[in-house]
Design an enzyme around this catalytic site. Sequence first.
Site, PDB file in Angstrom:
ATOM      1  N   TYR A 116     -45.003-136.318  19.439  1.00  0.00           N
ATOM      2  CA  TYR A 116     -44.816-135.297  20.463  1.00  0.00           C
ATOM      3  C   TYR A 116     -44.604-133.919  19.825  1.00  0.00           C
ATOM      4  O   TYR A 116     -43.601-133.698  19.151  1.00  0.00           O
ATOM      5  CB  TYR A 116     -43.608-135.686  21.329  1.00  0.00           C
TER       6      TYR A 116
ATOM      7  N   LYS B  27     -49.105-136.221  21.767  1.00  0.00           N
ATOM      8  CA  LYS B  27     -48.738-135.523  23.000  1.00  0.00           C
ATOM      9  C   LYS B  27     -48.682-134.040  22.667  1.00  0.00           C
ATOM     10  O   LYS B  27     -47.727-133.568  22.046  1.00  0.00           O
ATOM     11  CB  LYS B  27     -47.390-136.030  23.524  1.00  0.00           C
TER      12      LYS B  27
END
Lengths: 301, 301
Positions: A134, A162
């Site tokens: 992420y 992400k």
Amino acid sequence: MFNGLSAFPLTPLVNSTVDEKAFTALIERLAASQVDAIGALGSTGSYAYLSVAERARVARVARLATRAAGEVPVVVSIGAVKIDEVLRLADDAQQAGVSGLLMAPVSYQPLNRDEVYRLYERVSQAVTVPLCVYDNPATTRFAFDDELLIAVCQLPHIGSLKLGPLSGTRAEASARLTALRQAIPAHITLGISGDAHAAAGLLAGCDVWYSVLAGLFPHTARALADAALQGREEEVNRLNAALAPLWALFQRYGSLRPIATLAELSGAVQSPCLPFPLRTLQGEDRAQLAALLAGPALAPH
Amino acid sequence: MFNGLSAFPLTPLVNSTVDEKAFTALIERLAASQVDAIGALGSTGSYAYLSVAERARVARVARLATRAAGEVPVVVSIGAVKIDEVLRLADDAQQAGVSGLLMAPVSYQPLNRDEVYRLYERVSQAVTVPLCVYDNPATTRFAFDDELLIAVCQLPHIGSLKLGPLSGTRAEASARLTALRQAIPAHITLGISGDAHAAAGLLAGCDVWYSVLAGLFPHTARALADAALQGREEEVNRLNAALAPLWALFQRYGSLRPIATLAELSGAVQSPCLPFPLRTLQGEDRAQLAALLAGPALAPH
């Protein structure tokens, strides 16, 4: 699991402890709505405000709720400042039966590239389920460059990236995604976060929307995700325009406070549902969200 | 306590746990050097990477070490993402016998003004010793404005403001400090942090330097602090010029990594002394610090 629409629900509190009844109801509704995965304990799930024990418990509750409702994959965030907690959280989540893990390079001292690589190296070697990487500078104060993303993707167990909102034109964003894909293993998907710019990310070629909106309004988010994934640009624009007041509040307050306000207003959670000292919106902003909730933009959760 | 020179030592680790022997030696040297206070468990003391139990233990060790060495006041940082931990840390530190507490508005979701005020309101009412308010946007992603600082200073038990580098000219900085002083209770001192700009802050009228350098080189920091507090500007410039290579590394890597590197190089702590995945400097940067350590700029600790 790391494709299509991934929904990040709140972890509502009541009297400063997790409201398991309300959380279970949120998860059951998401599972029934056929989102492609449920991202429990994300930033929207206030993971950073819960103890290791609470996070283990919430992972178990999420798995129980989805098992009853049809086996939607559960992904759990394992970010923490202390490395021993990260590894413990990964173990706990895997023992709860989650399908995947998600981690931003959380730190107190913003990390440098070398330190971020070392962190993912350590964690990826310790886990057995796929891990989503992420990139979230807003909370970590560290921004990945593509060279580092590509290096991290060579580590074991990486399942998805992400990404935050893509910069530049559609063509520039598409070119970046294409270059990334060519440099990383084929099984790793590219995901977009930042709800206001998510459809643009899908139109540019991302595989999955990691969505705050879907955590409370999965049908609305699904309509937007499907329109974008299928390239129906006019419908994307229409849906985004209807949600513009919400995106503006996300921009101004972060996404957590407005979505938690909507959850309180809709009765899905008790009020106050956020960890102290965070507050849901009050006054005119709250009234604006109440109006949005009463209108056609947000499909009944 | 919140005047003059406040020294923030490392909390060195060995095999991922606190190296109490090395920490005690650091504290004893600081107490003997007659700094005005010791800020244990600051950002430089890696507080965010230690458990609540470890932080309680370190506070007790610091108090024991200073008691033996002449009763230098100990100030302990109590920042944490979870409010129940903040309150527990305050209790633990006070039971250990610290003279003061320090807190930045630590959060995972960056807080807004209203939330920051609520946080200090809750904590200031729960403590019995003076609390230093720390404005540190680099780690909290929240920047105080003076209106909010003034409002927080009306709360009970506030003892000092730890400001970041002052912007503008000397005259502008002085005017800001004067205006702040007129608006807050007289007992609250104004402190400066960010070592490279600390002397400028003292010359502009701050009462205290919250110093990373002093945590390892108290005599060097004392010379700079005294020169600045007494308005000897030429000497300030000379001392700052000698430390310019260190300030440049502080700017580039944050202050923790370079000061920890110096501690390793000097033999004050074992290597690696920082919590994973943080690393001390390597290669040319480390060699530059070794050269600085061998030269006249840094007085023997």
